[in-house]
Design a protein around this motif. Structure first.
Motif, mmCIF file in Angstrom:
data_model
loop_
_atom_site.group_PDB
_atom_site.id
_atom_site.type_symbol
_atom_site.label_atom_id
_atom_site.label_comp_id
_atom_site.label_asym_id
_atom_site.label_seq_id
_atom_site.Cartn_x
_atom_site.Cartn_y
_atom_site.Cartn_z
ATOM 1 N N ASN A 195 0.827 -1.162 -0.021
ATOM 2 C CA ASN A 195 -0.083 -0.035 0.039
ATOM 3 C C ASN A 195 0.727 1.313 -0.043
ATOM 4 N N VAL A 196 2.048 1.135 0.736
ATOM 5 C CA VAL A 196 2.842 2.341 0.713
ATOM 6 C C VAL A 196 3.379 2.514 -0.316
ATOM 7 N N ALA A 197 3.784 1.624 -1.299
ATOM 8 C CA ALA A 197 4.600 1.686 -2.588
ATOM 9 C C ALA A 197 3.560 2.302 -3.377
ATOM 10 N N CYS A 198 2.232 1.650 -3.384
ATOM 11 C CA CYS A 198 1.207 2.208 -4.379
ATOM 12 C C CYS A 198 0.944 3.668 -4.244
ATOM 13 N N ASN A 199 1.019 4.285 -2.866
ATOM 14 C CA ASN A 199 0.550 5.326 -2.395
ATOM 15 C C ASN A 199 1.765 6.647 -2.878
ATOM 16 N N GLU A 200 2.874 5.797 -2.798
ATOM 17 C CA GLU A 200 4.082 6.733 -3.456
ATOM 18 C C GLU A 200 4.419 6.585 -4.925
ATOM 19 N N GLY A 201 3.501 5.887 -5.668
ATOM 20 C CA GLY A 201 3.295 5.822 -7.173
ATOM 21 C C GLY A 201 4.128 4.880 -8.028
ATOM 22 N N TYR A 202 4.509 3.930 -7.046
ATOM 23 C CA TYR A 202 5.077 2.656 -7.665
ATOM 24 C C TYR A 202 4.263 1.679 -8.258
ATOM 25 N N ALA A 203 3.003 1.570 -8.344
ATOM 26 C CA ALA A 203 1.997 0.460 -8.732
ATOM 27 C C ALA A 203 2.226 -0.178 -10.084
ATOM 28 N N THR A 204 2.767 0.837 -11.070
ATOM 29 C CA THR A 204 2.945 0.233 -12.386
ATOM 30 C C THR A 204 4.297 -0.230 -12.393
ATOM 31 N N ASP A 205 5.086 0.026 -11.636
ATOM 32 C CA ASP A 205 6.624 -0.814 -11.638
ATOM 33 C C ASP A 205 6.357 -2.162 -11.032
ATOM 34 N N LEU A 206 5.583 -2.216 -9.943
ATOM 35 C CA LEU A 206 5.284 -3.385 -9.367
ATOM 36 C C LEU A 206 4.624 -4.473 -10.185
ATOM 37 N N ILE A 207 3.712 -3.841 -11.060
ATOM 38 C CA ILE A 207 2.884 -4.588 -12.252
ATOM 39 C C ILE A 207 4.029 -5.038 -13.198
ATOM 40 N N ASN A 208 4.769 -4.151 -13.657
ATOM 41 C CA ASN A 208 5.809 -4.519 -14.852
ATOM 42 C C ASN A 208 6.836 -5.647 -14.412
ATOM 43 N N PHE A 268 0.387 -8.082 -7.140
ATOM 44 C CA PHE A 268 -0.574 -6.986 -6.994
ATOM 45 C C PHE A 268 -1.984 -7.448 -7.402
ATOM 46 N N GLU A 269 -2.297 -8.746 -7.735
ATOM 47 C CA GLU A 269 -3.518 -9.069 -8.268
ATOM 48 C C GLU A 269 -4.846 -8.715 -7.264
ATOM 49 N N LEU A 270 -4.701 -8.881 -5.912
ATOM 50 C CA LEU A 270 -5.636 -8.821 -5.062
ATOM 51 C C LEU A 270 -6.030 -7.431 -4.940
ATOM 52 N N ALA A 271 -4.987 -6.432 -5.265
ATOM 53 C CA ALA A 271 -5.556 -4.811 -5.445
ATOM 54 C C ALA A 271 -6.075 -4.497 -6.548
ATOM 55 N N LYS A 327 -14.446 -7.805 3.528
ATOM 56 C CA LYS A 327 -13.591 -7.080 4.685
ATOM 57 C C LYS A 327 -11.831 -7.165 4.439
ATOM 58 N N PHE A 328 -11.723 -8.297 3.835
ATOM 59 C CA PHE A 328 -10.266 -8.982 3.558
ATOM 60 C C PHE A 328 -9.819 -7.832 2.570
ATOM 61 N N LEU A 329 -10.491 -7.802 1.617
ATOM 62 C CA LEU A 329 -10.079 -6.867 0.250
ATOM 63 C C LEU A 329 -9.803 -5.505 0.476
ATOM 64 N N SER A 367 -6.412 0.205 -3.761
ATOM 65 C CA SER A 367 -6.870 -0.281 -5.118
ATOM 66 C C SER A 367 -5.997 0.232 -6.278
ATOM 67 N N VAL A 368 -6.052 -0.717 -7.239
ATOM 68 C CA VAL A 368 -4.810 -0.502 -8.491
ATOM 69 C C VAL A 368 -5.758 -0.670 -9.604
ATOM 70 N N GLN A 369 -5.874 0.254 -10.647
ATOM 71 C CA GLN A 369 -6.494 -0.021 -11.853
ATOM 72 C C GLN A 369 -5.669 -0.929 -12.907
ATOM 73 N N ASP A 370 -6.597 -1.578 -13.621
ATOM 74 C CA ASP A 370 -6.093 -2.576 -14.359
ATOM 75 C C ASP A 370 -5.575 -2.059 -15.940
ATOM 76 N N LYS A 371 -5.827 -0.653 -15.974
ATOM 77 C CA LYS A 371 -5.231 -0.239 -17.505
ATOM 78 C C LYS A 371 -3.862 -0.472 -17.514
ATOM 79 N N GLU A 372 -2.694 -0.642 -16.468
ATOM 80 C CA GLU A 372 -1.389 -0.919 -16.987
ATOM 81 C C GLU A 372 -1.137 -2.638 -17.031
ATOM 82 N N LEU A 373 -2.511 -3.463 -16.921
ATOM 83 C CA LEU A 373 -2.117 -4.891 -17.023
ATOM 84 C C LEU A 373 -1.833 -5.223 -18.472
ATOM 85 N N PRO A 374 -0.843 -5.995 -18.937
ATOM 86 C CA PRO A 374 -0.885 -6.486 -20.239
ATOM 87 C C PRO A 374 -1.849 -7.334 -20.531
#
Length: 554
Positions: free
Chosen positions: A249-262, A493-496, A524-526, A531-538
């Motif tokens: 969550n911290v990584a996503c909040n700092e803008g690294y979600a795309t890097d984690l997906i890739n 990242f998939e659960l996000a 409640k678990f999710l 939340s991460v959008q799937d637009k970066e998902l290949p």
């Protein structure tokens, strides 16, 4: 007074306002074997210390119930963590993942874990159980809970709660030990009846009661390959600096979600490429691989994996050809029946094994065969002129739940087969003491896919899930260690990403249905995940098989 309707005996009775579930259980004079350990209150699972202030429907759960067993295991984990804290104040234990019918734990105490350490921990756990210490639950402002964990140096929990967005949070205590668990605990440590802790490779294995017969412990099943897959992915997570949901969550909040997906997608592609290389190079050593067998449980992504593997095999100069096991069903009236008298299509013996093996042997000996097609409307095998003869570079790809069962291909030489096990083995932890069940990952995938492509509600999918799991336990899991290679289809990242797909579907499960408790738990678990959008998902991602937008045809 308030009225309680007990689902265990269909009797209603009045109790004083503020009565605990334990008071209510005793008031009904119930005697549930292996219980009670928790209860459904208006179809939400609560601990036995929960107090009722309004009229409620209550169903008491025992250890035979999956939710009840989760409560038991959670409480046992807290006892283990307290024992480690008592014995090694500067040590740390991480409850990492289910393996070998137990739970693998990484113990960090400044030296290599020895048998003496294991004996000391087990003895301390026994003392805690015998002392019958109560578990206490406290709820207060999240900032206060965060301060509490911060003082204890439990930064995994600090990150999780700080990124949860909740105004109020709770924590548990066991004497002077504090911890966080997402779900109910037992009233006290004396409720623990059976457990064991043993040395397991370079860590510990927490052994728990058998889910069908809690009088005995689950047998330790050898799963070296499975353990290695888990550990490999945990190493990757640590390299990325994302071991827990709080880190993520911290990584996503700092803008690294795309890097984690890739990076996650690249690691999977590299693994698939390595498996394809292994198949190709085995052939160069004189052991001609002509048949790739791919198995795995429901919603593990076998189909997309087989398509991506085929591409990598083609990159090695091989020509993959898919063979569908579904076309080798016996005629419907010859299908074996289950204990309810219904056709058991998941049975190995629903397949015409003799005919299937004859065709495979003919193909491997260079003969041309006419492949069958199974007509699911008539329940009969048909032939439509689909001829096949394999040449030197051709390799057959067979994907199905029985692919690793030795009885499926007993007459095919071992050197001609390459066996792969695919499953979604979630390796990110909620925090250091809360693992994420791999079955939750697969269930969420299936809920989304069933809703999107098959018109099933979450209620229907959840209702059928226990029978799906029973089929897996019988026909898939016993053979997973037969694999030449294991592939983890879970993505960091998939659960996000699945969160925004699954929560609206889960919200549609009515409160008055038994499936509501599971839908509520998953929701409640999710909510712990950013939340991460799937637009970066290949479009080739394994996750596309369930979400849609794949470039593959299914």
């Amino acid at each position: 007074m308030l009225q309680i309707c007990c689902k265990n005996n269909n009797i209603s009775k009045n109790f004083p306002i503020g009565s605990s579930l334990l008071d209510i259980y005793n008031g009904f004079n119930l005697d549930i074997p292996y219980g009670p350990v928790s209860a459904k209150v208006n179809n939400k699972v609560e601990g036995l210390n929960y107090r009722a202030y309004n009229n409620k429907d209550v169903e008491f759960l025992n250890m035979l119930n999956p939710s009840g067993m989760r409560t038991y295991v959670r409480s046992l984990c807290f006892i283990l963590c307290k024992a480690v804290e008592d014995l090694y104040p500067d040590g740390k234990i991480m409850l990492e993942h289910p393996v070998s019918k137990g739970y693998y734990c990484d113990l960090q105490i400044g030296h290599e874990t020895g048998l003496d350490d294991v004996s000391r921990i087990k003895q301390r756990m026994k003392e805690i159980v015998e002392a019958n210490i109560p578990f206490h639950r406290f709820e207060c402002h999240t900032t206060k809970v965060v301060e509490l964990f911060c003082r204890k140096g439990m930064m995994d929990k600090v990150k999780l709660l700080e990124t949860s967005g909740e105004l109020y949070s709770y924590y548990y205590t066991l004497e002077n030990t504090i911890d966080y668990y997402y779900g109910s605990l037992l009233p006290s440590t004396g409720y623990i009846r059976k457990f064991d802790i043993v040395k397991y490779y370079d860590g510990l294995l927490l052994r728990v009661p058998n889910r069908q017969n809690p009088e005995v412990l689950e047998e330790v099943v050898k799963q070296e390959k499975m353990l290695e897959v888990f550990k490999e992915h945990r190493r990757w997570n640590q390299i990325l600096g994302v071991g827990t949901v709080g880190d993520f969550n911290v990584a996503c909040n700092e803008g690294y979600a795309t890097d984690l997906i890739n990076v996650s997608e690249a690691l999977q592609e590299k693994k698939i490429s390595n498996i394809a290389d292994g198949i190709y190079h085995r052939g160069k050593n004189g052991q001609r691989v002509k048949l790739v067998l791919i198995s795995g449980p429901s919603s593990s992504g076998k189909t997309t994996f087989s398509k991506r593997l085929s591409i990598q095999l083609m990159a090695n100069g091989l020509k993959p050809y898919p063979i569908s096991l579904d076309n080798y069903f016996v005629d419907r009236e010859k299908t074996p029946k289950d204990e309810k008298g219904d056709y058991d299509y998941e049975s190995l013996y629903a397949l015409d094994l003799e005919f299937f093996n004859k065709q495979l042997q003919d193909l491997l000996h260079g003969k041309e065969v006419e492949l069958p097609r199974f007509n699911f409307t008539t329940g009969r095998r048909e032939f439509k002129g689909d001829k096949l003869k394999i040449d030197d570079n051709m390799i057959l790809i067979l994907e199905g739940i029985h692919a690793l069962n030795p009885e499926l291909t007993p007459h095919i030489p071992t050197e001609n087969k390459y066996k792969i096990y695919v499953s979604a083995l979630t390796t990110i932890l909620l925090d250091n003491h809360n693992y994420i069940p791999t079955t939750d990952n697969r269930l969420l995938r299936r809920i989304i896919r069933d809703h999107k492509y098959r018109g099933y509600s979450a209620e229907e999918t959840i209702r059928r899930w226990p029978s799906v799991r029973a089929g897996e336990e019988k026909w898939i899991f016993p053979y997973q260690e037969n694999a030449d290679a294991m592939f983890n289809s879970a993505l960091l990242f998939e659960l996000a990403i699945m969160k925004d797909y699954a929560i609206p579907i889960l919200r549609n499960v009515p409160n008055n249905k038994p499936e509501y408790s599971e839908a509520y738990r998953l929701r409640k678990f999710l909510e712990y995940f950013a939340s991460v959008q799937d637009k970066e998902l290949p479009p080739t991602s394994l996750l596309r098989e369930f979400l849609g937008g794949s470039s593959f045809r299914y």
